[in-house]
Design an enzyme around this catalytic site. Structure first.
Site, PDB file in Angstrom:
ATOM      1  N   GLN A 114     -17.046   2.308  -4.239  1.00  0.00           N
ATOM      2  CA  GLN A 114     -17.165   3.130  -5.531  1.00  0.00           C
ATOM      3  C   GLN A 114     -15.652   3.334  -5.551  1.00  0.00           C
ATOM      4  O   GLN A 114     -15.428   3.784  -6.589  1.00  0.00           O
ATOM      5  CB  GLN A 114     -18.066   4.014  -5.700  1.00  0.00           C
ATOM      6  CG  GLN A 114     -17.886   5.158  -4.646  1.00  0.00           C
ATOM      7  CD  GLN A 114     -19.097   6.395  -4.632  1.00  0.00           C
ATOM      8  OE1 GLN A 114     -20.215   6.378  -4.287  1.00  0.00           O
ATOM      9  NE2 GLN A 114     -18.575   7.526  -5.442  1.00  0.00           N
TER      10      GLN A 114
ATOM     11  N   ASN B 255     -24.902   2.772   1.483  1.00  0.00           N
ATOM     12  CA  ASN B 255     -24.257   3.621   0.730  1.00  0.00           C
ATOM     13  C   ASN B 255     -23.077   2.733  -0.010  1.00  0.00           C
ATOM     14  O   ASN B 255     -23.182   1.583  -0.102  1.00  0.00           O
ATOM     15  CB  ASN B 255     -23.337   4.553   1.788  1.00  0.00           C
ATOM     16  CG  ASN B 255     -22.915   5.660   1.216  1.00  0.00           C
ATOM     17  OD1 ASN B 255     -22.829   6.001   0.112  1.00  0.00           O
ATOM     18  ND2 ASN B 255     -22.363   6.288   2.082  1.00  0.00           N
TER      19      ASN B 255
END
Length: 342
Positions: free
Chosen positions: A142, A306
């Protein structure tokens, strides 16, 4: 004569003190030089550049403190997990949380007695790894955008899409970041997985990562790309909160979006093993439970995907202790779980 003796004694004492101090000072200097060389190598590896010498010195000091803490932790050797010097080593924990953890957990509450479609399941496999069943896309990153919630929701949707169609397709987080802006979701400033599911359902689908690639910043919704749907969901369900058994039933059937408290320093530098660290229930990060199992020493764990790249954790994953005494689960993993339905 007495003065001369006193002077000689004073000189000898001074020489003795300097003799003891100089090696220590040199040792400290050498240690700093060695650490600075290590920092330079770390910067080269992760492409970190500083134009300002003051900022570089500040980052070096943070790096040095983090490395000392990590090495001290690992030397203790009394934990089931290890820490490592990763790409976040020049950030304070507060800086790290501000850029990565933006799940808006305080805006969502769930019912512990909620009914859901897996509640009547009586038996589940002893272990599950949705990666091995082809329902998990490669680890994504991200970046500096606090849209963990979008990555969590999209990963869960990728999973259910593969389970219903037999095709694993990487879907677009950027579409969610850019286009899901009419409710509480705010792109890089945070959001909720449930609201992402609502957006995808109302939008009648989501396009692919290839068609609407990730940029890591808030952008303007591209209506043309958004209209090119590659997958859809019928809705979503919340897992009854504070119930690891209920969560286990759900994860046994599909990847599940979960929220956790990832604010502790150990989480920032987690490297390997079953995470049993200290953490609270102040939910601030969205991730995806993609399996569960039992470690060689008998410790039960959740397998969690994650969105911090493959350099973090076990190539982007973390194994978190399962079935702990607290009903919320470790780091609150059982508090606000949900999954899309197809």
């Amino acid at each position: 004569m007495g003065f001369t003796n006193q002077f000689q004694c004073l000189c000898l004492a001074l020489i003795f003190v300097l003799g003891a101090w100089v090696p220590q000072a040199m040792s400290r200097t050498l240690q700093d030089a060695s650490m600075y060389e290590r920092y330079e190598q770390w910067m080269a590896r992760y492409g970190r550049v500083h134009n300002d010498i003051t900022d570089k010195e500040k980052r070096f000091q943070i790096f040095k403190e983090n490395v000392a803490r990590i090495e001290s932790f690992n030397k203790a050797n009394d934990k089931l997990y290890k820490l490592g010097v990763n790409e976040f080593a020049d950030l304070t924990n507060e800086e790290f949380k501000a850029s990565r953890n933006r799940f808006k957990g305080h805006m969502c509450s769930q019912n512990e007695l909620l009914s859901y479609k897996y509640e009547n399941v009586t038996a589940v496999p002893p272990t599950m790894d949705w990666r091995k069943k082809g329902a998990v896309t490669p680890i994504k990153d991200q970046g500096q955008c606090g849209c963990c919630w979008a990555f969590s929701a999209v990963a869960a949707m990728e999973g259910i899409t593969q389970l219903t169609t037999g095709k694993l397709v990487s879907l677009s987080e950027q579409e969610v970041v850019d286009c899901d802006v009419k409710g509480v979701d705010e792109g890089c400033n945070g959001g909720l997985m449930d609201d992402a599911f609502k957006f995808i359902q109302q939008n009648k689908g989501l396009t692919t990562e290839a068609n609407y690639p990730y940029k890591g910043v808030d952008g303007t919704c591209n209506a043309k790309k958004e209209a090119n749907h590659a997958a859809n969901i019928n809705g979503f369900e919340d897992v009854p909160s504070n119930n690891e058994k209920a969560l286990l039933k759900a994860v046994a059937h599909q990847p599940v979006s979960v929220a956790i408290d990832a604010g502790e320093g150990d989480f920032q530098f987690y490297s390997s093993g079953v995470f049993t660290g200290t953490c609270g229930t102040d939910l601030d990060h969205g991730v995806t439970a993609v399996g569960y199992g039992v470690d060689a020493d008998g410790t039960k764990y959740w397998l969690v995907k994650n969105s911090w790249g493959t350099g973090w954790g076990e190539e982007g994953y973390i194994r978190m202790q399962r079935d702990i005494d607290a009903k919320e689960g470790l780091c609150g993993i059982a508090m606000q779980a949900s999954y899309p339905t197809a």
